[in-house]
Scaffold this active site. Sequence first.
Site, PDB file in Angstrom:
ATOM      1  N   LYS A 133     -18.796 -81.993  32.066  1.00  0.00           N
ATOM      2  CA  LYS A 133     -18.278 -83.359  31.939  1.00  0.00           C
ATOM      3  C   LYS A 133     -18.646 -83.944  30.583  1.00  0.00           C
ATOM      4  O   LYS A 133     -17.847 -84.661  29.979  1.00  0.00           O
ATOM      5  CB  LYS A 133     -18.807 -84.228  33.076  1.00  0.00           C
ATOM      6  CG  LYS A 133     -18.176 -83.862  34.406  1.00  0.00           C
ATOM      7  CD  LYS A 133     -18.762 -84.662  35.538  1.00  0.00           C
ATOM      8  CE  LYS A 133     -18.087 -84.261  36.856  1.00  0.00           C
ATOM      9  NZ  LYS A 133     -18.657 -84.966  37.996  1.00  0.00           N
ATOM     10  N   HIS A 191     -33.385 -85.668  43.160  1.00  0.00           N
ATOM     11  CA  HIS A 191     -32.914 -85.478  44.533  1.00  0.00           C
ATOM     12  C   HIS A 191     -33.367 -86.669  45.377  1.00  0.00           C
ATOM     13  O   HIS A 191     -34.525 -87.068  45.299  1.00  0.00           O
ATOM     14  CB  HIS A 191     -33.516 -84.205  45.145  1.00  0.00           C
ATOM     15  CG  HIS A 191     -33.318 -82.984  44.318  1.00  0.00           C
ATOM     16  ND1 HIS A 191     -34.143 -82.661  43.263  1.00  0.00           N
ATOM     17  CD2 HIS A 191     -32.379 -82.016  44.377  1.00  0.00           C
ATOM     18  CE1 HIS A 191     -33.726 -81.530  42.717  1.00  0.00           C
ATOM     19  NE2 HIS A 191     -32.651 -81.118  43.373  1.00  0.00           N
TER      20      HIS A 191
END
Length: 106
Positions: free
Chosen positions: A55, A94
């Site tokens: 990206k 996370h």
Amino acid sequence: MKVGIDLVKISRLSSPSSHFLNRILTEEEHAYYENSSHPSSTLAGIWAAKEAYLKAIQKGLGFLPFKEIMVHHYENEGPSLEVCGEIYPLSISHDGGYAVAVVIIP
């Protein structure tokens, strides 16, 4: 400067096939994954990092083989991303069933 970010639902990668693992993980990443106490989270973080890089360079999946985008984990240091011998800053986190990765390309 370019920045890429990707978010992955960890449960999507809870039962990966060996074909999938062999297609996206380098030997170093595979060893790190195998020795992880949270393999699904580890795999999701690595996948997010590789997608974040794509990206950042504004390219899609398939532009570069995933094995050419390497996530390195160093003890007492954060992870980094290596592509074609260039090292880039990388952050992986996370929480709440998700992994997120951000890569910066100066």
